[in-house]
Write a protein that holds these residues in place. Structure first.
Motif, PDB file in Angstrom:
ATOM      1  N   PRO A   7       1.095  -0.956   0.081  1.00 32.17           N
ATOM      2  CA  PRO A   7       0.232  -0.467  -0.301  1.00 32.17           C
ATOM      3  C   PRO A   7       0.884   1.395  -0.153  1.00 32.17           C
ATOM      4  CG  PRO A   7      -0.264  -0.901   2.016  1.00 32.17           C
ATOM      5  CD  PRO A   7       1.123  -1.574   1.071  1.00 32.17           C
ATOM      6  N   GLU A   8       0.610   2.404  -0.715  1.00 29.95           N
ATOM      7  CA  GLU A   8       0.997   3.387  -0.457  1.00 29.95           C
ATOM      8  C   GLU A   8       0.251   4.318   0.559  1.00 29.95           C
ATOM      9  OE1 GLU A   8       1.168   5.801  -4.319  1.00 29.95           O
ATOM     10  OE2 GLU A   8       1.323   4.344  -5.210  1.00 29.95           O
ATOM     11  N   ILE A   9       1.450   4.798   0.863  1.00 25.34           N
ATOM     12  CA  ILE A   9       0.905   5.768   2.062  1.00 25.34           C
ATOM     13  C   ILE A   9       1.241   7.095   2.148  1.00 25.34           C
ATOM     14  CG2 ILE A   9       1.221   4.182   4.233  1.00 25.34           C
ATOM     15  CD1 ILE A   9       4.147   5.387   4.898  1.00 25.34           C
ATOM     16  N   THR A  10       0.655   7.938   2.966  1.00 26.86           N
ATOM     17  CA  THR A  10       0.284   9.535   1.802  1.00 26.86           C
ATOM     18  C   THR A  10       1.690   9.792   3.283  1.00 26.86           C
ATOM     19  OG1 THR A  10      -0.891  10.290   4.294  1.00 26.86           O
ATOM     20  CG2 THR A  10      -1.734   9.811   2.289  1.00 26.86           C
ATOM     21  N   ASP A  11       2.610  11.038   2.861  1.00 27.50           N
ATOM     22  CA  ASP A  11       3.791  12.238   3.957  1.00 27.50           C
ATOM     23  C   ASP A  11       3.092  12.112   4.890  1.00 27.50           C
ATOM     24  OD1 ASP A  11       4.765  12.283   0.999  1.00 27.50           O
ATOM     25  OD2 ASP A  11       3.456  14.929   0.774  1.00 27.50           O
ATOM     26  N   SER A  12       2.015  12.186   5.038  1.00 28.67           N
ATOM     27  CA  SER A  12       1.316  12.533   6.774  1.00 28.67           C
ATOM     28  C   SER A  12       1.205  11.016   7.580  1.00 28.67           C
ATOM     29  CB  SER A  12      -0.113  13.156   6.882  1.00 28.67           C
ATOM     30  OG  SER A  12      -0.701  14.209   6.516  1.00 28.67           O
ATOM     31  N   GLU A  13       0.496   9.943   7.011  1.00 24.78           N
ATOM     32  CA  GLU A  13       1.028   8.350   7.584  1.00 24.78           C
ATOM     33  C   GLU A  13       2.988   8.594   7.606  1.00 24.78           C
ATOM     34  OE1 GLU A  13      -3.024   7.170   5.295  1.00 24.78           O
ATOM     35  OE2 GLU A  13      -0.816   6.810   4.821  1.00 24.78           O
ATOM     36  N   TRP A  14       3.712   8.735   6.519  1.00 25.06           N
ATOM     37  CA  TRP A  14       5.141   8.351   6.346  1.00 25.06           C
ATOM     38  C   TRP A  14       5.134   9.291   8.153  1.00 25.06           C
ATOM     39  CZ3 TRP A  14       9.119   5.639   5.192  1.00 25.06           C
ATOM     40  CH2 TRP A  14       8.706   5.480   3.731  1.00 25.06           C
ATOM     41  N   GLU A  15       5.042  10.752   9.114  1.00 26.63           N
ATOM     42  CA  GLU A  15       5.570  11.410  10.118  1.00 26.63           C
ATOM     43  C   GLU A  15       5.213  10.104  11.170  1.00 26.63           C
ATOM     44  OE1 GLU A  15       6.792  13.684  10.052  1.00 26.63           O
ATOM     45  OE2 GLU A  15       7.100  14.500   8.151  1.00 26.63           O
ATOM     46  N   VAL A  16       3.957   9.374  10.595  1.00 29.28           N
ATOM     47  CA  VAL A  16       3.247   8.639  12.105  1.00 29.28           C
ATOM     48  C   VAL A  16       4.267   7.557  11.941  1.00 29.28           C
ATOM     49  CG1 VAL A  16       1.286   7.056  12.722  1.00 29.28           C
ATOM     50  CG2 VAL A  16       0.509   9.801  12.228  1.00 29.28           C
ATOM     51  N   MET A  17       4.882   6.569  10.482  1.00 29.42           N
ATOM     52  CA  MET A  17       5.233   5.496  10.589  1.00 29.42           C
ATOM     53  C   MET A  17       6.437   6.107  11.529  1.00 29.42           C
ATOM     54  SD  MET A  17       3.265   3.142   9.618  1.00 29.42           S
ATOM     55  CE  MET A  17       4.940   1.499   9.649  1.00 29.42           C
ATOM     56  N   ARG A  18       7.513   7.227  10.953  1.00 31.59           N
ATOM     57  CA  ARG A  18       8.649   7.254  10.912  1.00 31.59           C
ATOM     58  C   ARG A  18       8.948   7.416  12.727  1.00 31.59           C
ATOM     59  NH1 ARG A  18      11.141  12.714   9.215  1.00 31.59           N
ATOM     60  NH2 ARG A  18      12.587  12.216  10.302  1.00 31.59           N
ATOM     61  N   VAL A  19       7.608   8.254  13.249  1.00 25.78           N
ATOM     62  CA  VAL A  19       7.682   7.773  15.215  1.00 25.78           C
ATOM     63  C   VAL A  19       7.987   6.208  15.513  1.00 25.78           C
ATOM     64  CG1 VAL A  19       6.314   8.493  17.064  1.00 25.78           C
ATOM     65  CG2 VAL A  19       6.044  10.145  15.724  1.00 25.78           C
ATOM     66  N   VAL A  20       7.220   5.579  15.206  1.00 29.20           N
ATOM     67  CA  VAL A  20       6.639   4.212  15.224  1.00 29.20           C
ATOM     68  C   VAL A  20       8.136   3.248  15.358  1.00 29.20           C
ATOM     69  CG1 VAL A  20       5.901   1.790  14.745  1.00 29.20           C
ATOM     70  CG2 VAL A  20       4.281   3.811  15.231  1.00 29.20           C
ATOM     71  N   TRP A  21       8.366   3.806  14.109  1.00 26.04           N
ATOM     72  CA  TRP A  21       9.822   3.075  13.992  1.00 26.04           C
ATOM     73  C   TRP A  21      10.635   3.260  14.859  1.00 26.04           C
ATOM     74  CZ3 TRP A  21       9.287   4.793   7.906  1.00 26.04           C
ATOM     75  CH2 TRP A  21       8.156   3.761   7.516  1.00 26.04           C
ATOM     76  N   ALA A  22      10.915   4.449  15.182  1.00 24.71           N
ATOM     77  CA  ALA A  22      11.345   5.371  16.067  1.00 24.71           C
ATOM     78  C   ALA A  22      11.585   4.476  17.858  1.00 24.71           C
ATOM     79  CB  ALA A  22      11.744   6.923  16.311  1.00 24.71           C
ATOM     80  N   LEU A  23      10.982   4.656  17.802  1.00 24.28           N
ATOM     81  CA  LEU A  23      10.120   4.106  19.211  1.00 24.28           C
ATOM     82  C   LEU A  23       9.679   2.550  19.366  1.00 24.28           C
ATOM     83  CD1 LEU A  23       8.204   7.634  20.548  1.00 24.28           C
ATOM     84  CD2 LEU A  23      10.683   7.086  20.976  1.00 24.28           C
ATOM     85  N   GLU A  24       9.857   1.926  17.834  1.00 28.01           N
ATOM     86  CA  GLU A  24       9.869   0.830  18.129  1.00 28.01           C
ATOM     87  C   GLU A  24       7.783   0.413  19.343  1.00 28.01           C
ATOM     88  OE1 GLU A  24      13.132  -1.488  19.570  1.00 28.01           O
ATOM     89  OE2 GLU A  24      14.026   0.063  18.604  1.00 28.01           O
ATOM     90  N   GLU A  25       7.684   0.770  19.984  1.00 25.76           N
ATOM     91  CA  GLU A  25       6.555   0.066  20.684  1.00 25.76           C
ATOM     92  C   GLU A  25       6.094   1.783  21.436  1.00 25.76           C
ATOM     93  OE1 GLU A  25       6.626  -2.890  23.469  1.00 25.76           O
ATOM     94  OE2 GLU A  25       6.936  -4.389  21.976  1.00 25.76           O
TER      95      GLU A  25
END
Length: 153
Positions: A7-25
């Motif tokens: 699935p493609e993700i929007t720029d805003s969704e990338w912002e959320v994913m970056r937080v999740v990737w950085a903090l893991e849980e």
């Protein structure tokens, strides 16, 4: 087995994913706190994007007491690879070199970054071709205008 389209993700969704990737849980409250500071989003906005990412299968959720813990269902590396592949899939193969050069020209790079790019380019020279073949279809080809070249379609 056919390739599963990611699935493609929007720029805003990338912002959320970056937080999740950085903090893991992470909880939605923790995501909201980070993005409130960066994006000035309200918690409801962040929760909307989290919900979309869960539906797309990008985030996994686990209930812990009265809250949900979010983790990435896909790695940042896989997501970046999908993004890169999509970029090159959407442009003429003759435009790839210029696009890469433009990206490098626009980026802030360290000396180590530049050394890494130079090494990759040295290795690419071994397989370089004299001319990249156009991969456009008739009606989408702009090689004559963009590259001064006619294509055989």
């Amino acid at each position: 087995m056919p390739n599963e389209e990611k699935p493609e993700i929007t720029d805003s969704e990338w912002e959320v994913m970056r937080v999740v990737w950085a903090l893991e849980e992470v909880t939605s409250k923790e995501i909201s706190h980070v993005l409130q500071e960066k994006m000035d989003w309200k918690p409801a906005t962040t929760k909307t994007f989290i919900g979309r990412l869960v539906k797309k299968g990008m985030l996994q959720t686990e209930k812990s007491g009265n809250r949900f813990i979010y983790t990435a269902a896909v790695s940042e590396e896989d997501s970046l690879n999908t993004l890169k592949a999509g970029l090159f899939h959407h442009i003429c193969s003759r435009a790839v070199g210029k696009t890469i050069a433009d990206l490098i020209g626009d980026a802030t790079l360290s000396h180590d970054d530049i050394a890494m790019i130079e090494e990759v380019l040295q290795n690419k020279k071994k397989d370089a071709v004299d001319q990249v073949v156009c991969n456009c279809v008739p009606g989408q080809c702009t090689c004559k205008k963009d590259h001064g070249m006619n294509c055989r379609h």
